[in-house]
Scaffold this motif. Structure first.
Motif, PDB file in Angstrom:
ATOM      1  N   GLU A  73       0.839  -1.190   0.000  1.00  0.00           N
ATOM      2  CA  GLU A  73       0.000   0.000   0.000  1.00  0.00           C
ATOM      3  C   GLU A  73       0.876   1.243   0.000  1.00  0.00           C
ATOM      4  OE1 GLU A  73      -3.929  -1.583   2.317  1.00  0.00           O
ATOM      5  OE2 GLU A  73      -2.337  -0.719   3.545  1.00  0.00           O
ATOM      6  N   ILE A  74       0.590   2.146  -0.903  1.00  0.00           N
ATOM      7  CA  ILE A  74       1.314   3.402  -1.014  1.00  0.00           C
ATOM      8  C   ILE A  74       0.307   4.507  -0.740  1.00  0.00           C
ATOM      9  CG2 ILE A  74       2.722   4.857  -2.512  1.00  0.00           C
ATOM     10  CD1 ILE A  74       3.313   2.308  -4.170  1.00  0.00           C
ATOM     11  N   VAL A  75       0.540   5.298   0.297  1.00  0.00           N
ATOM     12  CA  VAL A  75      -0.403   6.324   0.728  1.00  0.00           C
ATOM     13  C   VAL A  75       0.148   7.699   0.359  1.00  0.00           C
ATOM     14  CG1 VAL A  75      -1.614   7.320   2.706  1.00  0.00           C
ATOM     15  CG2 VAL A  75      -1.120   4.862   2.658  1.00  0.00           C
ATOM     16  N   PHE A  76      -0.653   8.477  -0.355  1.00  0.00           N
ATOM     17  CA  PHE A  76      -0.263   9.828  -0.752  1.00  0.00           C
ATOM     18  C   PHE A  76      -1.148  10.855  -0.054  1.00  0.00           C
ATOM     19  CE2 PHE A  76       1.190   7.288  -4.329  1.00  0.00           C
ATOM     20  CZ  PHE A  76       2.437   7.835  -4.597  1.00  0.00           C
ATOM     21  N   ALA A  77      -0.569  11.991   0.297  1.00  0.00           N
ATOM     22  CA  ALA A  77      -1.339  13.137   0.774  1.00  0.00           C
ATOM     23  C   ALA A  77      -1.725  13.938  -0.459  1.00  0.00           C
ATOM     24  CB  ALA A  77      -0.505  13.982   1.728  1.00  0.00           C
ATOM     25  N   CYS A  78      -2.997  14.253  -0.588  1.00  0.00           N
ATOM     26  CA  CYS A  78      -3.507  14.979  -1.753  1.00  0.00           C
ATOM     27  C   CYS A  78      -4.365  16.142  -1.284  1.00  0.00           C
ATOM     28  CB  CYS A  78      -4.385  14.069  -2.609  1.00  0.00           C
ATOM     29  SG  CYS A  78      -3.650  12.531  -3.109  1.00  0.00           S
ATOM     30  N   ARG A  79      -4.565  17.088  -2.174  1.00  0.00           N
ATOM     31  CA  ARG A  79      -5.505  18.174  -1.937  1.00  0.00           C
ATOM     32  C   ARG A  79      -6.235  18.444  -3.242  1.00  0.00           C
ATOM     33  NH1 ARG A  79      -3.622  22.517  -4.486  1.00  0.00           N
ATOM     34  NH2 ARG A  79      -1.381  22.751  -4.712  1.00  0.00           N
TER      35      ARG A  79
END
Length: 108
Positions: A49-55
Motif C-alpha cells: 500500500e502506497i499512501v499519498f497526501a492529496c488536496r
C-alpha cells in the motif's frame, strides 16, 4: 494502476474517475502492507500500500459519483468523519501528521 503508470499518477486518475475531483499529489505519506487475506481457493495475499497526501486542485470542485464503483461520495472534515475501521483512521492520522518523510511500517 494501469501498466506503465506511476503510482502518483494512478492516484490522481482514480480520484478524478471515481469522484470527479482533480487532485494535486503533495507528498508520499506512507508505504506499508495490507492485512493478509485468505481467498476461497486457499490462496493468501498481502498487498503493498502506497499512501499519498492529496488536496483538491480547485477547492470549489463538487465531488460526485462518476462510475459504478461507488454509490455515494462526499467530503468530511476531520472532526466529522463517518464511521470507519480503526485502520482507516490510523491511515488518515498518518497523512495528517504532515511529516516530511514517508512513514514505513515493517512487516511483522
Amino acid at each position: 494502476m494501469e501498466p506503465g503508470e506511476a503510482p502518483a499518477a494512478a492516484v490522481a486518475r482514480e480520484v478524478e474517475e471515481e469522484t470527479g475531483v482533480r487532485v494535486v499529489i503533495e507528498r508520499l505519506a506512507a508505504v506499508m502492507h495490507s492485512p493478509p487475506v485468505q481467498h476461497r481457493n486457499g490462496d493468501r495475499t498481502q498487498c503493498l500500500e502506497i499512501v499519498f497526501a492529496c488536496r483538491p486542485a480547485d477547492p470549489g470542485q463538487a465531488a460526485r459519483v462518476c462510475d459504478d464503483e461507488s454509490v455515494e461520495v462526499d467530503r468530511f472534515s476531520l472532526e466529522a468523519l463517518p464511521p470507519m475501521s480503526k485502520r482507516m483512521r490510523e491511515i488518515i492520522a498518518m497523512v495528517e501528521k504532515d511529516e516530511p518523510a514517508a512513514s514505513f511500517i515493517p512487516a511483522p
